[in-house]
Structures are given as structure tokens and as C-alpha cells.
Design an enzyme around this catalytic site. Structure first.
Site, PDB file in Angstrom:
ATOM      1  N   ARG A 185      47.897  45.186  45.644  1.00 42.76           N
ATOM      2  CA  ARG A 185      47.106  46.388  45.373  1.00 42.76           C
ATOM      3  C   ARG A 185      46.075  46.699  46.455  1.00 42.76           C
ATOM      4  O   ARG A 185      45.506  47.789  46.489  1.00 42.76           O
ATOM      5  CB  ARG A 185      46.404  46.245  44.009  1.00 42.76           C
ATOM      6  CG  ARG A 185      47.335  46.457  42.842  1.00 42.76           C
ATOM      7  CD  ARG A 185      46.673  46.060  41.532  1.00 42.76           C
ATOM      8  NE  ARG A 185      46.626  44.608  41.364  1.00 42.76           N
ATOM      9  CZ  ARG A 185      45.999  43.991  40.355  1.00 42.76           C
ATOM     10  NH1 ARG A 185      45.342  44.694  39.449  1.00 42.76           N
ATOM     11  NH2 ARG A 185      46.027  42.687  40.258  1.00 42.76           N
ATOM     12  N   ASN A 190       7.904  47.133  87.159  1.00 46.01           N
ATOM     13  CA  ASN A 190       8.210  48.487  86.733  1.00 46.01           C
ATOM     14  C   ASN A 190       9.578  48.881  87.292  1.00 46.01           C
ATOM     15  O   ASN A 190       9.791  48.890  88.503  1.00 46.01           O
ATOM     16  CB  ASN A 190       7.151  49.472  87.232  1.00 46.01           C
ATOM     17  CG  ASN A 190       7.472  50.872  86.740  1.00 46.01           C
ATOM     18  OD1 ASN A 190       7.323  51.177  85.570  1.00 46.01           O
ATOM     19  ND2 ASN A 190       7.990  51.714  87.644  1.00 46.01           N
TER      20      ASN A 190
HETATM   21  C1  UD1 Z   1      44.344  36.478  36.124  1.00 45.24           C
HETATM   22  C2  UD1 Z   1      44.473  35.950  34.684  1.00 45.24           C
HETATM   23  C3  UD1 Z   1      43.764  36.904  33.751  1.00 45.24           C
HETATM   24  C4  UD1 Z   1      42.332  37.061  34.164  1.00 45.24           C
HETATM   25  C5  UD1 Z   1      42.223  37.496  35.632  1.00 45.24           C
HETATM   26  C6  UD1 Z   1      40.795  37.463  36.114  1.00 45.24           C
HETATM   27  C7  UD1 Z   1      46.617  34.801  34.560  1.00 45.24           C
HETATM   28  C8  UD1 Z   1      48.001  34.845  34.108  1.00 45.24           C
HETATM   29  N1  UD1 Z   1      45.873  35.870  34.342  1.00 45.24           N
HETATM   30  O1  UD1 Z   1      45.029  37.742  36.158  1.00 45.24           O
HETATM   31  O2  UD1 Z   1      43.832  36.421  32.407  1.00 45.24           O
HETATM   32  O3  UD1 Z   1      41.690  38.005  33.320  1.00 45.24           O
HETATM   33  O4  UD1 Z   1      42.967  36.589  36.458  1.00 45.24           O
HETATM   34  O5  UD1 Z   1      40.705  37.988  37.421  1.00 45.24           O
HETATM   35  O6  UD1 Z   1      46.220  33.770  35.095  1.00 45.24           O
HETATM   36  N2  UD1 Z   1      47.667  33.426  42.567  1.00 45.24           N
HETATM   37  C9  UD1 Z   1      48.308  32.440  43.269  1.00 45.24           C
HETATM   38  N3  UD1 Z   1      49.627  32.245  43.070  1.00 45.24           N
HETATM   39  C10 UD1 Z   1      50.351  32.966  42.189  1.00 45.24           C
HETATM   40  C11 UD1 Z   1      49.690  33.980  41.460  1.00 45.24           C
HETATM   41  C12 UD1 Z   1      48.332  34.180  41.673  1.00 45.24           C
HETATM   42  O7  UD1 Z   1      47.701  31.743  44.081  1.00 45.24           O
HETATM   43  O8  UD1 Z   1      51.535  32.706  42.058  1.00 45.24           O
HETATM   44  C13 UD1 Z   1      46.226  33.641  42.803  1.00 45.24           C
HETATM   45  C14 UD1 Z   1      45.901  34.980  43.405  1.00 45.24           C
HETATM   46  O9  UD1 Z   1      45.855  34.912  44.816  1.00 45.24           O
HETATM   47  C15 UD1 Z   1      44.525  35.277  42.817  1.00 45.24           C
HETATM   48  C16 UD1 Z   1      44.526  34.519  41.514  1.00 45.24           C
HETATM   49  O10 UD1 Z   1      45.570  33.574  41.566  1.00 45.24           O
HETATM   50  O11 UD1 Z   1      43.471  34.810  43.632  1.00 45.24           O
HETATM   51  C17 UD1 Z   1      44.707  35.434  40.303  1.00 45.24           C
HETATM   52  O12 UD1 Z   1      45.923  36.114  40.438  1.00 45.24           O
HETATM   53  P1  UD1 Z   1      46.078  37.625  40.051  1.00 45.24           P
HETATM   54  O13 UD1 Z   1      47.472  38.028  40.230  1.00 45.24           O
HETATM   55  O14 UD1 Z   1      45.017  38.448  40.687  1.00 45.24           O
HETATM   56  O15 UD1 Z   1      45.817  37.483  38.468  1.00 45.24           O
HETATM   57  P2  UD1 Z   1      45.304  38.585  37.527  1.00 45.24           P
HETATM   58  O16 UD1 Z   1      46.396  39.541  37.247  1.00 45.24           O
HETATM   59  O17 UD1 Z   1      44.038  39.140  38.068  1.00 45.24           O
HETATM   60 CA    CA Z   2      42.760  39.166  40.141  1.00 47.60          CA
END
Ligand code: UD1
Ligand code: CA
Length: 469
Positions: A31, A390
Site C-alpha cells: 500500500r 574584510n
Molecule cells: C496486523 C494484525 C492485526 C493488527 C495490525 C496492527 C495479523 C494477522 N494482524 O495486521 O490484528 O491490528 O497488525 O498494525 O497479525 N509481516 C512479515 N511477514 C509476513 C506478514 C507480515 O514480516 O508474512 C510484517 C509486516 O512487514 C508488518 C507486520 O508484519 O511490519 C504486520 O503486517 P501487516 O500486513 O501490516 O499486518 P496488518 O494487516 O497491519
Molecule cells: Ca500494518
């Protein structure tokens, strides 16, 4: 201290033995719509992940493990020098899968799990949450927050007040979506609990991802002690797109300016001023609107920065006046000096006490002595200018030669340089010498002498009348 307190303290102490942080930063950050890995996007001048690592370093973790994946090489370049251990998650199969990548089997003690995209978490708040986890004697704690508009956050489902599950928006019913308590994505968990239940998480949801949030359900089923610890909205603030990125910067800058004002710095219009977190400004200094003060800049007391200046990694001492539209990068401006309006001082320049640098003056690698003046339209590069010198309007040091090397100009104390003079470096002008206006100085000038190097003036009488005929 009561005996109870003593017991808790002892327990806390043994638990404190190992405290590991796991930061999840492998996601692509789709995003953000940007080629840069999400966690490297700058918040108030430094990468999002750097904010998190620096914050974690002040919490005394035994180890900071970061899970990297998308943009791995770039991310590692930034965080490995900061003392972080990285683990690769080759495919992004969800947050639980990401934690598993951090070699959970080797963990002991307590573990704090955080998302790498939450740059507004403060160390104080995290410490408080860890203390609370210990006081509650919990097995797992989810850090939660109640929001007016919970948007995309996972919802905290409670039963009779007890935390039962986290439901992701994509998997939630209309009823569940009404819940306003959300999962910040931060957890504190005992290592043994994590080691037991993490491998039991399966991808049964709509996204076919391994959700870390399922840890809650598993712990509840197995009668483990699961608690919700409430934290601030800043803690909960995650960056998922460019709008949130700019909001994170804005938050940090506003906090910074507020704290400077509390310490007696005068901001004429804080809302249009940008100040990065590491900047220091002494009490009684006045910062006008539209200023950008960056990096490790230090400004002393009772200095004034007029509008529209850009100041980076510079040391501005006390009683200094930086006038309108000045650009400063890696320079030192000593006590009571004046710079600008419209001056540009480039790296390795040092302006002495009570010196004056006026409009349209550029300097690079210059030591400019005490009480010296360069008031108008001048370029000085690779030069040492003594005290009380100067420099007349339109003076130029010709420091760059056809051999593509830079050469030095030395102008000793008390020299008077007439307007429109050039110094073809390397060249040295001795003490108290005078340079006649319009001179091109190619040879050293002895102390106390006058140097004139320009075409002789010839007046041809009646010439104009003759050619007009
Ligand atoms: C996640 C939580 C959600 C919470 C939110 C808060 C889960 C399933 N959901 O959702 O409940 O409200 O965070 O911000 O955990 N990442 C990895 N590897 C992966 C997937 C993600 O390292 O395979 C990392 C991303 O880089 C990120 C973090 O985990 O820093 C969160 O991932 P993101 O996809 O942003 O989760 P949310 O949809 O925000
Ligand atoms: Ca997030």
C-alpha cells in the site's frame, strides 16, 4: 519493602534474565506504492525501522531480532550496523510464519513481538507494558487500544471481560466489526508458550495466511493466562500508506517542538516549522516560521533563526543571527556571528565569533576568522581567512583548477580585500596586506603591502565624439 514486593521483584529479576524483541519487517508494504521497502521510509528524517530499533535499544533487551524479507539487502544495510540480528522470511505467509522465521526454538525468558511499521511507540510505554505483563503474571499479553474509528485493525473479542480472540477485519462479521478495541500488533509472551503454540497455528482464514493473532485463541483453549494491556493511540499507530507516513512525521515533529517550547525556545509559528528529533536548541532562542532544522543540529541560547532557513547537522552557538533564506549544512557558526540573508554555507565551514557573512555569499571548507566580514556576493572555497579581514563585494577564490584538483587560499589577519578580486589558488596573502579592487591575484602577497593586479586605465580624450561622427 514488604515480603510480597520482594518476591515479585525476585521473580521479575529472574524473568528479566532474557528479554528478546522480535520485530516483523518482512512485508512488502504494497500500500506504500513505492519501490523502497516499507520500513525504510523516512519518518522525521530517519527510517521507520531505525526509530523502532533505537527505541528498543533503550529498553535493555538481551537481543533484538528482526525478520526481513522484501528488500532484505537494503533493510539489512540499515539495521545490522545498529546491532540487530536479522532472520530471513523467504515467502511472506503471514505474521505467525514471520515470527517462526526468527528461530523461536532458541528463545528463553520473555519475548516482545512488534510490527516494524509502528514508529511512534515510545520506550517508556513499552517498559510500562512489560512491567504490567509481569505484575499480571500473564502467559500472553496483547497490547490493545480503544479507537473511535478502528478501520483495518484486528478486533479484540472479549467474553465477560476476558480476552478470547483477535479477529481480522477480512474475517470479521458485521457484529465483530463494531468492536472498538483493537490489536496494536504488539504482544508480550513467555518464550515457552510461544514455542508450544506457534507451531500449532494453521492457515484456516480467508487469506490462507498464518496469523499470529491465532495465538490468542490457542492460549485461551489451553487455559493459559491471556491479558489485554491498553496502550496509547500513538503506540497503535501503524504506517501502511503514504498518508500515514506523513502523519507519523508530523506527530514526531509536533512533539519535538512542544518539548523545546517547554524548555523555553520561542517558536513564532510552530505549525509551519520542521524540527527533527535529535535537534537541540537553547532557551531564549527564537525560531521564525518556515524553518527546517535537521539532523544533529545544535543551536545555543539567544540565537535567532529568521524565516525560510534550512539548517542541517550544524552547530550554531549562542547569540547568533541566521537571517532569512539561509542554507547551512555541516557548519559551525560561533558566538554572535551573523549569517545571511540568502547565504549558503557548505560542509566544513566554520564562522568565527562576531563575524559577518552577508547576502549571496557561498562558502565551502572555509575557516572564517573572528570579526571578519564578507558582506556581499562572494564565493570562498578551500580557504583560511584570518581575523578582522574584510572581503569586498564580488570576491572569488578560484580553488578548482584544470587538473581537477582543489587548491587553498590563505588570507591572514587584518587583510583588506577590495571589491571584485579573484584569488587563483594556491595563494597566500600576508598580514594587513591590501588588495586593490578588481585584482586577479596569482602570486603570494607579502604582509603589510598593497597588491594591484589589473589592466592599467587609459583615458582617450574625445574618442566618443570621433566614433559617433
Ligand atoms: C496486523 C494484525 C492485526 C493488527 C495490525 C496492527 C495479523 C494477522 N494482524 O495486521 O490484528 O491490528 O497488525 O498494525 O497479525 N509481516 C512479515 N511477514 C509476513 C506478514 C507480515 O514480516 O508474512 C510484517 C509486516 O512487514 C508488518 C507486520 O508484519 O511490519 C504486520 O503486517 P501487516 O500486513 O501490516 O499486518 P496488518 O494487516 O497491519
Ligand atoms: Ca500494518
Amino acid at each position: 519493602m514488604t515480603r510480597d514486593q520482594k518476591n515479585t521483584n525476585q521473580k521479575n529479576k529472574t524473568r528479566l534474565d532474557r528479554l528478546t524483541a522480535i520485530v516483523l519487517a518482512a512485508g512488502k508494504g504494497t500500500r506504500m506504492k513505492s519501490p523502497l521497502p516499507k520500513v525504510l521510509h523516512p519518518v522525521a528524517g530517519s527510517p521507520m525501522i531505525t526509530h523502532m530499533v533505537q527505541m528498543l535499544k533503550s529498553v535493555e533487551f538481551s537481543e533484538i531480532r528482526t525478520v526481513v524479507g522484501a528488500g532484505k539487502d537494503l533493510v539489512e544495510k540499515v539495521i545490522i550496523p545498529q546491532g540487530v540480528v536479522t532472520f530471513e522470511q523467504k515467502e511472506q505467509k503471514g505474521t505467525a510464519h514471520a515470527v517462526q522465521a526468527a528461530q523461536v526454538d532458541s528463545l528463553e525468558g520473555e519475548v516482545v513481538i512488534l510490527n516494524g511499521d509502528h514508529p511512534l511507540i515510545s520506550a517508556e510505554e513499552l517498559k510500562r507494558a512489560i512491567d504490567c505483563f509481569r505484575d499480571l503474571d500473564a502467559d500472553l499479553a496483547v497490547l490493545t487500544c480503544v479507537l473511535k474509528n478502528p478501520k483495518e485493525f484486528g478486533r479484540i473479542v472479549r467474553h465477560n471481560g476476558e480476552l478470547r480472540a483477535i479477529v481480522e477485519v477480512k474475517d470479521a462479521s458485521a457484529e465483530t466489526l463494531k468492536i472498538r478495541e483493537i490489536n496494536t500488533g504488539a504482544y508480550i509472551v513467555r518464550a515457552d508458550i510461544l514455542k508450544t503454540y506457534l507451531p500449532q497455528i494453521t492457515p484456516h482464514n480467508q487469506q490462507n495466511e498464518y496469523y499470529l493473532t491465532d495465538l490468542v485463541g490457542l492460549c485461551v483453549e489451553n487455559k493459559k493466562k491471556v491479558e489485554g494491556i491498553q496502550v496509547s493511540r500513538a503506540f497503535a499507530f501503524g504506517v501502511n500508506d503514504q498518508i500515514q507516513l506523513s502523519q507519523a512525521t508530523d506527530y514526531i515533529v509536533r512533539q519535538k517542538i512542544k518539548s523545546l517550547m517547554q524548555d523555553g525556545v520561542i517558536f513564532i509559528q510552530p505549525s509551519t516549522t520542521y524540527v527533527e528529533p535529535a535537534v537541540q536548541i537553547g532557551a531564549g532562542s527564537v525560531i521564525y516560521p518556515q524553518n527546517f532544522i535537521l539532523g544533529n543540529t545544535k543551536i545555543g541560547a539567544f540565537s535567532v533563526v529568521e524565516p525560510n532557513c534550512f539548517i542541517q547537522d550544524s552547530e550554531i552557538r549562542s547569540g547568533v543571527q541566521i537571517k532569512f533564506g539561509t542554507h547551512l549544512e555541516k557548519v559551525i557558526v560561533k558566538e554572535k556571528a551573523q549569517v545571511g540573508p540568502y547565504a549558503r554555507l557548505r560542509p566544513d565551514t566554520e564562522i568565527g565569533e562576531d563575524a559577518k557573512v552577508g547576502n549571496f555569499v557561498e562558502m565551502k571548507k572555509v575557516k572564517f576568522g573572528k570579526e571578519s566580514k564578507a558582506s556581499h556576493l562572494t564565493y570562498l572555497g578551500d580557504a583560511v581567512i584570518g581575523e578582522d579581514v574584510n572581503i569586498g563585494c564580488g570576491t572569488i577564490t578560484c580553488n578548482y583548477a584544470v587538473d581537477k584538483k582543489k587548491y587553498q587560499t590563505v588570507i591572514e589577519d587584518g587583510v583588506f580585500v577590495g571589491s571584485d578580486s579573484q584569488f587563483v589558488a594556491p595563494v597566500r596573502v600576508g598580514k594587513n596586506a591590501i588588495i586593490g579592487s578588481g585584482s586577479t591575484i596569482t602570486k603570494d602577497v607579502p604582509a603589510e603591502s598593497l597588491a594591484v593586479a589589473r589592466g592599467q586605465q587609459r583615458n582617450i580624450e574625445g574618442y566618443s565624439k570621433r566614433i559617433k561622427k
